[in-house]
Design an enzyme around this catalytic site. Sequence first.
Site, mmCIF file in Angstrom:
data_model
loop_
_atom_site.group_PDB
_atom_site.id
_atom_site.type_symbol
_atom_site.label_atom_id
_atom_site.label_comp_id
_atom_site.label_asym_id
_atom_site.label_seq_id
_atom_site.Cartn_x
_atom_site.Cartn_y
_atom_site.Cartn_z
ATOM 1 N N ASP A 13 -15.350 26.082 79.464
ATOM 2 C CA ASP A 13 -16.432 25.705 78.754
ATOM 3 C C ASP A 13 -17.732 26.801 78.476
ATOM 4 O O ASP A 13 -18.828 26.519 78.620
ATOM 5 C CB ASP A 13 -17.388 24.372 79.350
ATOM 6 C CG ASP A 13 -16.465 23.191 79.315
ATOM 7 O OD1 ASP A 13 -15.513 22.868 78.566
ATOM 8 O OD2 ASP A 13 -16.315 22.706 80.448
ATOM 9 N N LYS A 16 -15.931 29.689 74.343
ATOM 10 C CA LYS A 16 -14.933 30.473 73.664
ATOM 11 C C LYS A 16 -14.673 29.995 72.284
ATOM 12 O O LYS A 16 -14.499 30.800 71.462
ATOM 13 C CB LYS A 16 -13.669 30.286 74.429
ATOM 14 C CG LYS A 16 -13.659 30.879 75.824
ATOM 15 C CD LYS A 16 -12.204 30.679 76.417
ATOM 16 C CE LYS A 16 -12.062 29.113 76.792
ATOM 17 N NZ LYS A 16 -12.963 28.495 77.638
ATOM 18 N N ASN A 38 -6.486 19.395 76.753
ATOM 19 C CA ASN A 38 -7.533 19.132 77.606
ATOM 20 C C ASN A 38 -8.931 20.116 77.425
ATOM 21 O O ASN A 38 -9.878 19.946 77.797
ATOM 22 C CB ASN A 38 -7.082 19.757 78.998
ATOM 23 C CG ASN A 38 -6.118 20.931 79.202
ATOM 24 O OD1 ASN A 38 -5.773 21.459 77.949
ATOM 25 N ND2 ASN A 38 -5.779 21.403 80.196
ATOM 26 N N GLY A 40 -11.502 21.867 74.766
ATOM 27 C CA GLY A 40 -12.088 21.331 73.359
ATOM 28 C C GLY A 40 -13.228 22.377 72.978
ATOM 29 O O GLY A 40 -13.879 22.837 73.679
ATOM 30 N N HIS A 41 -13.100 22.893 71.698
ATOM 31 C CA HIS A 41 -13.854 23.991 71.181
ATOM 32 C C HIS A 41 -14.794 23.201 70.120
ATOM 33 O O HIS A 41 -14.358 22.526 69.258
ATOM 34 C CB HIS A 41 -12.947 24.771 70.395
ATOM 35 C CG HIS A 41 -12.404 25.948 71.306
ATOM 36 N ND1 HIS A 41 -11.314 26.563 71.034
ATOM 37 C CD2 HIS A 41 -12.496 26.035 72.665
ATOM 38 C CE1 HIS A 41 -10.849 27.372 72.103
ATOM 39 N NE2 HIS A 41 -11.581 27.012 72.938
ATOM 40 N N GLN A 224 -9.395 27.152 78.875
ATOM 41 C CA GLN A 224 -10.126 26.896 80.159
ATOM 42 C C GLN A 224 -10.995 28.035 80.656
ATOM 43 O O GLN A 224 -11.040 28.816 80.092
ATOM 44 C CB GLN A 224 -9.120 26.209 81.124
ATOM 45 C CG GLN A 224 -8.540 24.707 81.017
ATOM 46 C CD GLN A 224 -7.531 24.681 79.817
ATOM 47 O OE1 GLN A 224 -6.741 25.357 79.851
ATOM 48 N NE2 GLN A 224 -7.566 23.691 78.987
HETATM 49 P P1 IMP Z 1 -6.339 18.843 83.567
HETATM 50 O O1 IMP Z 1 -6.156 20.080 82.851
HETATM 51 O O2 IMP Z 1 -6.778 17.517 82.441
HETATM 52 O O3 IMP Z 1 -5.049 18.507 84.354
HETATM 53 O O4 IMP Z 1 -7.512 18.931 84.337
HETATM 54 C C1 IMP Z 1 -7.615 19.581 85.369
HETATM 55 C C2 IMP Z 1 -8.894 20.146 85.733
HETATM 56 O O5 IMP Z 1 -9.387 21.123 84.895
HETATM 57 C C3 IMP Z 1 -10.253 19.267 85.711
HETATM 58 O O6 IMP Z 1 -11.192 19.576 86.683
HETATM 59 C C4 IMP Z 1 -10.512 19.317 84.360
HETATM 60 O O7 IMP Z 1 -11.882 18.879 84.287
HETATM 61 C C5 IMP Z 1 -10.634 20.862 84.303
HETATM 62 N N1 IMP Z 1 -10.410 21.193 82.725
HETATM 63 C C6 IMP Z 1 -9.114 21.038 82.177
HETATM 64 N N2 IMP Z 1 -9.339 21.512 80.821
HETATM 65 C C7 IMP Z 1 -10.734 22.117 80.847
HETATM 66 C C8 IMP Z 1 -11.684 22.794 79.948
HETATM 67 O O8 IMP Z 1 -11.100 23.025 78.665
HETATM 68 N N3 IMP Z 1 -12.919 22.930 80.013
HETATM 69 C C9 IMP Z 1 -13.137 22.631 81.209
HETATM 70 N N4 IMP Z 1 -12.660 21.950 82.309
HETATM 71 C C10 IMP Z 1 -11.227 21.843 82.228
#
Ligand code: IMP
Length: 444
Positions: A13, A16, A38, A40-41, A224
């Site tokens: 976050d 990017k 997972n 989001g842009h 991420q």
């Molecule tokens: P997962 O990727 O859904 O397995 O989540 C694992 C951890 O990564 C959690 O703490 C999520 O909140 C975090 N996470 C996954 N994708 C993002 C992202 O794009 N931005 C911020 N945190 C993320």
Amino acid sequence: MPAYVIVGMQWGDEGKGKIVDYLTKYAEIVVRHQGGNNAGHTVVVDGKQSILHLIPSGILHEGIVCIVGNGTVLDPAVVIDELDSLNAAGYATAGRLFFSDCAHVIMPYHKALDKAQERFRGKNRIGTTGRGIGPCYADKADRMGIRMGDLVNEAVFKEKLGAILEYKNGVLEKVLGETPLQFDEVFDEYRGYAGQLRPYVADAVKLVHDAVAADRRIIFEGAQGAMLDLDHGTYPYVTSSTTVSGGVCAGAGVGPTNVDGVIGIVKAYTTRVGEGPFPTELTDQVGEQLRREGNEFGATTGRPRRCGWFDAIQLRRAARLNGMTAIVMTKPDVLSIVDPIRICTAYNINGSVTHDFPTSLEALENAVPVYEDMPGWNEDISACRTWDDLPEKAQRYFERIEELLGVPVCTISVGPGREQTIERIDPFSISACGTMRGMTPEPA
Ligand code: IMP
């Protein structure tokens, strides 16, 4: 140019989406190499907001080719939704968007398992996005995955699904006490998706190799952030893929010699969603102000993000992990509301002061930040368009960060719009060769 990686340096976050969108004007090809929906842009173009989870934001630029590589995990329903909304908004996708035939498919049992495992973890939950990311990557490592190439080959898909679903239903029902999934329902639903996605599925590695061979200008877009990396982040509070720049090699299928530089996206303060240690977290009024002013709510899940001060210890670790050659600073405009502005330059862990980011989760949980205070600039900087437009105090803040990290702040984003961007040094002019060795960060 020609091939640069753009990666997040904190816990995701960092903004990017806007930066990849902005820098895409210099590129011909954008490649996403890890993660799934997972991410989001949020990208704002001409006042119109688009939220993309999987498809690179480069798609919003006419003529840019977007490749979603081997290292990603794809939820077909989400991909189709994004395709539909892009097409409805007038963005053409046919012939310039490709999904790797080796990318793994997120199946309904991955989502069910993700949620059930989080419930099972109880107070130790990770705070995943619930999108099935972890279980899908686990199946990939377990050699029990279904790839996009399998999905679009009906006979292969039917056979694989039959064998895997029997096992997964056993786990869901007997281990986790969940309802088993019906083969026919899953097969019919996914057969429908396959029909829509077939024209987009390709050998992504060959496309990338051809682009490299032709010296095309490529951006590898990370999802991420460094501290969510499976190997190097705050395990187990991480995602399940390689988020650091090295992930490009495996996820897109190139060698390290094909990468010219690494542009790190660094937010002017820190945020994190989900559970896990966060030394500079602010649980007071200032944290609340940053969340409100910075609109710090997840683009994927809408969850409020935890907010805190800039952490030079964490970022120095991230700079090394990624071989960062240039910094793009995002959201300093949010800091206009705080004075003083604090930078964490050391941790006090159980009475001893360290400048190193600890690998032990327990040590990190006990880390008390040591701060350096910088005077706030107390004025709106969102209309600044050049370095000289910036108040001196803001310039000093960026220069201090450069000193602490040993990497130049090249670009500064002062708002969500494309035009709200200050170009100070061309980030593509800095090549990986020697930069990280030549610049020694100042000990804090
Ligand atoms: P997962 O990727 O859904 O397995 O989540 C694992 C951890 O990564 C959690 O703490 C999520 O909140 C975090 N996470 C996954 N994708 C993002 C992202 O794009 N931005 C911020 N945190 C993320």
